[in-house]
Design a protein around this motif. Structure first.
Motif, PDB file in Angstrom:
ATOM      1  N   GLN A  11       0.838  -1.200   0.000  1.00 18.83           N
ATOM      2  CA  GLN A  11       0.000   0.000   0.000  1.00 18.83           C
ATOM      3  C   GLN A  11       0.879   1.259   0.000  1.00 18.83           C
ATOM      4  O   GLN A  11       0.628   2.198  -0.754  1.00 18.83           O
ATOM      5  N   GLU A  29      -4.574  -9.303  -4.698  1.00 18.44           N
ATOM      6  CA  GLU A  29      -3.945  -8.206  -3.952  1.00 18.44           C
ATOM      7  C   GLU A  29      -4.740  -6.912  -4.111  1.00 18.44           C
ATOM      8  O   GLU A  29      -4.873  -6.144  -3.159  1.00 18.44           O
ATOM      9  N   GLN A  30      -5.288  -6.700  -5.284  1.00 18.40           N
ATOM     10  CA  GLN A  30      -6.088  -5.500  -5.520  1.00 18.40           C
ATOM     11  C   GLN A  30      -7.309  -5.476  -4.595  1.00 18.40           C
ATOM     12  O   GLN A  30      -7.608  -4.456  -3.972  1.00 18.40           O
ATOM     13  N   MET A  31      -7.993  -6.613  -4.490  1.00 15.81           N
ATOM     14  CA  MET A  31      -9.158  -6.673  -3.611  1.00 15.81           C
ATOM     15  C   MET A  31      -8.738  -6.547  -2.148  1.00 15.81           C
ATOM     16  O   MET A  31      -9.390  -5.844  -1.368  1.00 15.81           O
ATOM     17  N   GLN A  32      -7.640  -7.213  -1.769  1.00 12.73           N
ATOM     18  CA  GLN A  32      -7.174  -7.127  -0.393  1.00 12.73           C
ATOM     19  C   GLN A  32      -6.793  -5.689  -0.034  1.00 12.73           C
ATOM     20  O   GLN A  32      -7.101  -5.220   1.057  1.00 12.73           O
ATOM     21  N   LEU A  33      -6.145  -4.991  -0.959  1.00 15.32           N
ATOM     22  CA  LEU A  33      -5.760  -3.603  -0.696  1.00 15.32           C
ATOM     23  C   LEU A  33      -6.983  -2.700  -0.566  1.00 15.32           C
ATOM     24  O   LEU A  33      -7.022  -1.810   0.286  1.00 15.32           O
ATOM     25  N   ARG A  34      -7.978  -2.928  -1.402  1.00 16.15           N
ATOM     26  CA  ARG A  34      -9.214  -2.142  -1.311  1.00 16.15           C
ATOM     27  C   ARG A  34      -9.884  -2.397   0.041  1.00 16.15           C
ATOM     28  O   ARG A  34     -10.333  -1.473   0.719  1.00 16.15           O
ATOM     29  N   MET A  35      -9.944  -3.677   0.438  1.00 16.45           N
ATOM     30  CA  MET A  35     -10.529  -4.016   1.747  1.00 16.45           C
ATOM     31  C   MET A  35      -9.730  -3.391   2.877  1.00 16.45           C
ATOM     32  O   MET A  35     -10.308  -2.864   3.832  1.00 16.45           O
ATOM     33  N   GLY A  37      -7.897  -0.693   2.883  1.00 19.67           N
ATOM     34  CA  GLY A  37      -8.197   0.739   2.971  1.00 19.67           C
ATOM     35  C   GLY A  37      -9.534   0.995   3.637  1.00 19.67           C
ATOM     36  O   GLY A  37      -9.652   1.877   4.496  1.00 19.67           O
ATOM     37  N   ASP A  38     -10.543   0.221   3.259  1.00 17.17           N
ATOM     38  CA  ASP A  38     -11.872   0.377   3.870  1.00 17.17           C
ATOM     39  C   ASP A  38     -11.818   0.079   5.367  1.00 17.17           C
ATOM     40  O   ASP A  38     -12.413   0.796   6.178  1.00 17.17           O
ATOM     41  N   ASP A  68     -12.809 -11.573  -7.449  1.00 16.89           N
ATOM     42  CA  ASP A  68     -13.783 -10.863  -8.271  1.00 16.89           C
ATOM     43  C   ASP A  68     -14.510 -11.790  -9.243  1.00 16.89           C
ATOM     44  O   ASP A  68     -15.492 -11.401  -9.863  1.00 16.89           O
TER      45      ASP A  68
END
Length: 112
Positions: A11, A29-35, A37-38, A68
């Motif tokens: 991140q 990793e994209q989904m994990q990073l979005r999660m 951040g949330d 996804d």
């Protein structure tokens, strides 16, 4: 370095890229990073963040595809396979006593 620490480092590399540029990340990793951040915005505890990030990875590994690309039905089947969590098992007797049905642990299929 655990998975959460690795994601936090990734991140930071995305926010502050080096001369090498922004690192390449896959769908997981994209989904994990979005999660992540949330969860950080919501102020969730670090252990909760680590648990949720690990859960997404395990779900993706189980189905052999990116998060996804996993359908609601596949998610439902995954959780049915692993059964109730320890917390659900401990609270089940209390939920059965609840006459209003609030917080019921009854499981229904996503298409029901």
């Amino acid at each position: 370095m655990n998975e959460l620490q690795r994601l936090k480092q990734l991140q930071q590399q995305i926010v502050n890229p080096t001369i090498e540029g922004v690192p390449q990340i896959d769908a997981l990793e994209q989904m994990q990073l979005r999660m992540l951040g949330d969860m950080q915005l919501q102020g969730l505890a670090e252990r909760t963040q680590e648990s949720y990030v690990r859960g997404i990875r395990k779900l993706a590994e189980h189905d052999g595809k990116g998060p996804d690309q996993i359908s609601d039905e596949e998610i439902w089947e995954y959780f049915m396979l692993w059964g109730p969590t320890k917390t659900q098992a401990r609270t089940a007797p209390l939920l059965e006593q609840n006459p209003c049905g609030h917080g019921s642990s009854a499981r229904t299929r996503p298409d029901a």
